[in-house]
Each structure stands twice: as structure tokens, then as C-alpha cells.
Design a protein around this motif. Structure first.
Motif, PDB file in Angstrom:
ATOM      1  N   LEU A   1       9.629   6.115   0.225  1.00 50.22           N
ATOM      2  CA  LEU A   1       9.333   4.656   1.349  1.00 50.22           C
ATOM      3  C   LEU A   1      10.609   4.987   2.369  1.00 50.22           C
ATOM      4  CD1 LEU A   1       8.358   1.206  -0.602  1.00 50.22           C
ATOM      5  CD2 LEU A   1       7.039   3.230   0.454  1.00 50.22           C
ATOM      6  N   ALA A   2      10.593   4.680   4.065  1.00 54.11           N
ATOM      7  CA  ALA A   2      11.161   4.655   4.264  1.00 54.11           C
ATOM      8  C   ALA A   2      11.044   3.879   6.037  1.00 54.11           C
ATOM      9  CB  ALA A   2      12.389   6.261   4.996  1.00 54.11           C
ATOM     10  N   GLY A   3      11.711   3.444   6.971  1.00 57.24           N
ATOM     11  CA  GLY A   3      11.299   2.657   7.919  1.00 57.24           C
ATOM     12  C   GLY A   3      12.032   1.123   7.691  1.00 57.24           C
ATOM     13  N   PRO A   4      11.923   0.443   8.713  1.00 56.01           N
ATOM     14  CA  PRO A   4      12.402  -0.504   8.308  1.00 56.01           C
ATOM     15  C   PRO A   4      11.858  -1.579   7.809  1.00 56.01           C
ATOM     16  CG  PRO A   4      11.509  -0.281  10.993  1.00 56.01           C
ATOM     17  CD  PRO A   4      11.432   1.060  10.328  1.00 56.01           C
ATOM     18  N   GLY A   5       9.523  -1.697   7.689  1.00 53.00           N
ATOM     19  CA  GLY A   5       9.251  -2.233   6.734  1.00 53.00           C
ATOM     20  C   GLY A   5       9.371  -1.859   5.242  1.00 53.00           C
ATOM     21  N   LEU A   6       9.983  -0.259   5.352  1.00 52.59           N
ATOM     22  CA  LEU A   6       9.165   0.140   3.851  1.00 52.59           C
ATOM     23  C   LEU A   6       8.119   0.612   3.777  1.00 52.59           C
ATOM     24  CD1 LEU A   6      11.461  -1.314   1.667  1.00 52.59           C
ATOM     25  CD2 LEU A   6      12.351   1.171   2.859  1.00 52.59           C
ATOM     26  N   ASN A   7       7.413   1.166   5.164  1.00 51.37           N
ATOM     27  CA  ASN A   7       5.797   1.655   5.237  1.00 51.37           C
ATOM     28  C   ASN A   7       5.458   2.844   5.421  1.00 51.37           C
ATOM     29  OD1 ASN A   7       6.751   0.816   7.863  1.00 51.37           O
ATOM     30  ND2 ASN A   7       4.940   0.090   8.493  1.00 51.37           N
ATOM     31  N   LEU A   8       6.797   3.519   5.486  1.00 51.68           N
ATOM     32  CA  LEU A   8       6.738   5.339   6.053  1.00 51.68           C
ATOM     33  C   LEU A   8       7.114   6.017   5.006  1.00 51.68           C
ATOM     34  CD1 LEU A   8       6.670   7.540   7.861  1.00 51.68           C
ATOM     35  CD2 LEU A   8       9.323   6.901   7.429  1.00 51.68           C
ATOM     36  N   VAL A   9       6.358   6.422   4.181  1.00 51.13           N
ATOM     37  CA  VAL A   9       5.122   7.483   3.329  1.00 51.13           C
ATOM     38  C   VAL A   9       6.220   8.907   3.344  1.00 51.13           C
ATOM     39  CG1 VAL A   9       4.865   9.095   1.707  1.00 51.13           C
ATOM     40  CG2 VAL A   9       3.699   6.179   2.671  1.00 51.13           C
ATOM     41  N   LEU A  10       7.596   9.239   2.594  1.00 53.29           N
ATOM     42  CA  LEU A  10       7.699  10.544   2.947  1.00 53.29           C
ATOM     43  C   LEU A  10       7.367  11.403   2.027  1.00 53.29           C
ATOM     44  CD1 LEU A  10      11.994   8.587   3.527  1.00 53.29           C
ATOM     45  CD2 LEU A  10      10.155   9.512   5.125  1.00 53.29           C
TER      46      LEU A  10
ATOM     47  N   ILE B   1       0.702  -1.205   0.442  1.00 57.94           N
ATOM     48  CA  ILE B   1       0.468  -0.100  -0.372  1.00 57.94           C
ATOM     49  C   ILE B   1       0.732   1.421  -0.186  1.00 57.94           C
ATOM     50  CG2 ILE B   1      -1.484   1.630   1.318  1.00 57.94           C
ATOM     51  CD1 ILE B   1      -3.490  -1.204   0.169  1.00 57.94           C
ATOM     52  N   ALA B   2       2.222   0.928   0.835  1.00 55.91           N
ATOM     53  CA  ALA B   2       2.595   2.181   1.472  1.00 55.91           C
ATOM     54  C   ALA B   2       3.441   1.994  -0.848  1.00 55.91           C
ATOM     55  CB  ALA B   2       4.149   2.183   2.161  1.00 55.91           C
ATOM     56  N   ALA B   3       4.499   2.107  -1.434  1.00 55.60           N
ATOM     57  CA  ALA B   3       4.775   1.601  -2.448  1.00 55.60           C
ATOM     58  C   ALA B   3       3.744   1.918  -3.816  1.00 55.60           C
ATOM     59  CB  ALA B   3       5.144   0.281  -2.865  1.00 55.60           C
ATOM     60  N   ALA B   4       2.637   1.296  -3.284  1.00 52.27           N
ATOM     61  CA  ALA B   4       1.656   1.957  -4.398  1.00 52.27           C
ATOM     62  C   ALA B   4       1.170   3.512  -4.728  1.00 52.27           C
ATOM     63  CB  ALA B   4       0.200   1.161  -4.136  1.00 52.27           C
ATOM     64  N   SER B   5       1.473   3.991  -3.208  1.00 52.53           N
ATOM     65  CA  SER B   5       0.669   5.396  -3.339  1.00 52.53           C
ATOM     66  C   SER B   5       2.115   6.040  -3.234  1.00 52.53           C
ATOM     67  CB  SER B   5       0.446   5.420  -1.548  1.00 52.53           C
ATOM     68  OG  SER B   5      -0.476   4.308  -0.726  1.00 52.53           O
ATOM     69  N   VAL B   6       3.503   5.990  -2.970  1.00 57.71           N
ATOM     70  CA  VAL B   6       4.254   7.016  -3.396  1.00 57.71           C
ATOM     71  C   VAL B   6       4.639   6.665  -4.582  1.00 57.71           C
ATOM     72  CG1 VAL B   6       6.742   5.883  -3.648  1.00 57.71           C
ATOM     73  CG2 VAL B   6       5.849   6.125  -1.220  1.00 57.71           C
ATOM     74  N   GLY B   7       4.621   5.820  -5.444  1.00 57.59           N
ATOM     75  CA  GLY B   7       3.956   5.434  -6.901  1.00 57.59           C
ATOM     76  C   GLY B   7       3.144   6.412  -7.638  1.00 57.59           C
ATOM     77  N   LEU B   8       2.264   6.282  -6.802  1.00 57.60           N
ATOM     78  CA  LEU B   8       1.181   7.121  -7.368  1.00 57.60           C
ATOM     79  C   LEU B   8       1.516   8.923  -6.875  1.00 57.60           C
ATOM     80  CD1 LEU B   8      -1.908   8.040  -8.638  1.00 57.60           C
ATOM     81  CD2 LEU B   8      -3.063   7.688  -5.941  1.00 57.60           C
ATOM     82  N   LEU B   9       2.423   8.954  -6.059  1.00 56.98           N
ATOM     83  CA  LEU B   9       2.238  10.977  -5.507  1.00 56.98           C
ATOM     84  C   LEU B   9       3.829  11.143  -6.526  1.00 56.98           C
ATOM     85  CD1 LEU B   9       3.184  10.477  -1.726  1.00 56.98           C
ATOM     86  CD2 LEU B   9       1.032  11.813  -3.000  1.00 56.98           C
ATOM     87  N   ARG B  10       4.837  10.369  -6.760  1.00 56.90           N
ATOM     88  CA  ARG B  10       5.270  10.278  -7.757  1.00 56.90           C
ATOM     89  C   ARG B  10       4.844  10.975  -9.482  1.00 56.90           C
ATOM     90  NH1 ARG B  10      10.356   6.152  -6.017  1.00 56.90           N
ATOM     91  NH2 ARG B  10      10.718   6.467  -4.833  1.00 56.90           N
ATOM     92  N   THR B  11       3.781  10.002  -9.976  1.00 60.79           N
ATOM     93  CA  THR B  11       3.390   9.912 -10.976  1.00 60.79           C
ATOM     94  C   THR B  11       2.580  11.847 -10.668  1.00 60.79           C
ATOM     95  OG1 THR B  11       2.829   7.909 -11.451  1.00 60.79           O
ATOM     96  CG2 THR B  11       1.951   9.194 -12.335  1.00 60.79           C
ATOM     97  N   GLY B  12       2.438  11.759  -9.869  1.00 62.32           N
ATOM     98  CA  GLY B  12       1.689  13.459  -9.726  1.00 62.32           C
ATOM     99  C   GLY B  12       2.669  14.303  -9.235  1.00 62.32           C
TER     100      GLY B  12
END
Length: 194
Positions: free
Chosen positions: A70-79, A53-64
Motif C-alpha cells: 500500500l502507498a499514497g496519502p490515504g494508503l489506497n494505492l496498490v503497488l 478495500i485496498a488493504a484487503a486486496s493487497v493481503g489477497l495479492l500477498r497470499t497469492g
């Protein structure tokens, strides 16, 4: 004045209600023992869903055009622009929503051929809404962080549950009801005639 059939439902209607309650109860027990007692404790399924979910959201944000990462131990933090904005945790990864949606459709009478395409389609729509929600929360945090708590707890919850309720009503009124000539329940029949 209510009719006798609305006060005393037929045996067939009682059977459908009993079937719904039985299947819903069995699905709840499967959820409780399968997820709550095993998968949630293990944590790997939740971690994978949170990351996706975090990765797809980052992809959408980058597209915009946003500087998202992404950051964090589980790569679930959106920067956003290098600043932490949204953490996707287990309660927000959509798994409970998929189970609620799919469980209702499975328990409610209707054609299995329709259930086979409607359940995955509904879950995909819920996933898309969740990705949009996380991306919108990240943008919200970036521009107006003082409103994030309200939007997270109320606005997006209302929208997502509203869509799920709409999907359930579409199933009950259009897809499940058209598979049989007999009424699904006295409540639906009475509601349709009022």
C-alpha cells in the motif's frame, strides 16, 4: 389475449407497488441528504472504505505470492513490485453498491427476519467481489496494463452488477415470494405464468 387482472392490477398489488416506490423514494432522499450532502463532503467514510478495500486486496495479492504493498496519502494505492497499479477511489469503494443492494431489499416486500440476514450477507458478497476486482485489476495492470481501462469499465462492472441483479432476483423469486400467499405484483405473477 391478456386477462383483466394483468391489464388492471388489483388494489392490493397497487398498494405493494406504491409501498415499494414510497420506501425507495424515502431511501433515495436519505441517501441524497445523508451521504451526498454530508458524508461525501466530509470524506472520512469514503477514505476508510477505500483504505480497507485496498488493504484487503493487497493481503489477497500477498497470499497469492505477489509483491504487493500500500502507498499514497490515504494508503489506497496498490503497488505491484513497487510500481503503482490501482488507486481505490470513492467511486470504487463499493458504498453505492451496498446502498443500491440494501435499498432494493428494504423497499421490496418480504420478511424482516430474512432481510436482517440477507442484506448483510449480500453486502459481504459485494465487498468480497470488490476486493477480488481490485486485486485482479492490479494483476491485470502488472501483466497487461493496456487492457486495464476496458476491464475496469466493462468486464468487472458487468460481473459485479450481474451478481447484484442475481441477488435481487433470488430475493424476489425465492425469499420474498415465499413469505406470503398473495402475489407481490402483477408483473411477477404474469412472468411466473408465461
Amino acid at each position: 389475449m391478456p386477462s383483466l387482472t394483468s391489464v388492471y392490477p388489483s388494489a392490493g398489488s397497487n398498494r405493494l407497488i406504491f409501498r415499494f416506490m414510497l420506501v425507495a423514494g424515502a431511501l433515495y432522499l436519505a441517501w441524497f441528504f445523508g451521504y451526498e450532502q454530508w458524508l461525501a463532503v466530509d470524506g472520512r467514510l469514503d477514505a476508510v472504505l477505500c483504505h480497507h478495500i485496498a488493504a484487503a486486496s493487497v493481503g489477497l495479492l500477498r497470499t497469492g505470492g505477489f509483491a504487493a504493498a500500500l502507498a499514497g496519502p490515504g494508503l489506497n494505492l496498490v503497488l505491484m513490485s513497487g510500481e503503482p497499479s490501482v488507486i481505490v477511489g470513492a467511486p470504487c469503494n463499493g458504498l453505492v453498491l451496498y446502498a443500491l443492494f440494501g435499498g432494493f431489499i428494504l423497499a421490496f416486500p418480504g420478511s424482516w427476519r430474512r432481510k436482517v440476514w440477507f442484506i448483510p450477507s449480500g453486502m459481504l458478497l459485494i465487498w468480497v467481489l470488490n476486493v477480488l476486482r481490485v486485486a485482479a485489476l492490479a494483476v491485470n495492470h502488472h501483466y497487461s496494463h493496456e487492457t486495464v481501462a476496458f476491464n475496469h469499465h466493462f468486464t468487472f462492472t458487468f460481473v459485479v452488477y450481474g451478481v447484484i441483479f442475481g441477488l435481487w432476483m433470488f430475493w424476489v423469486r425465492r425469499l420474498a415470494a415465499s413469505t406470503s400467499d398473495r402475489p407481490l405484483s402483477p408483473l411477477l405473477t404474469d412472468a411466473a405464468h408465461s
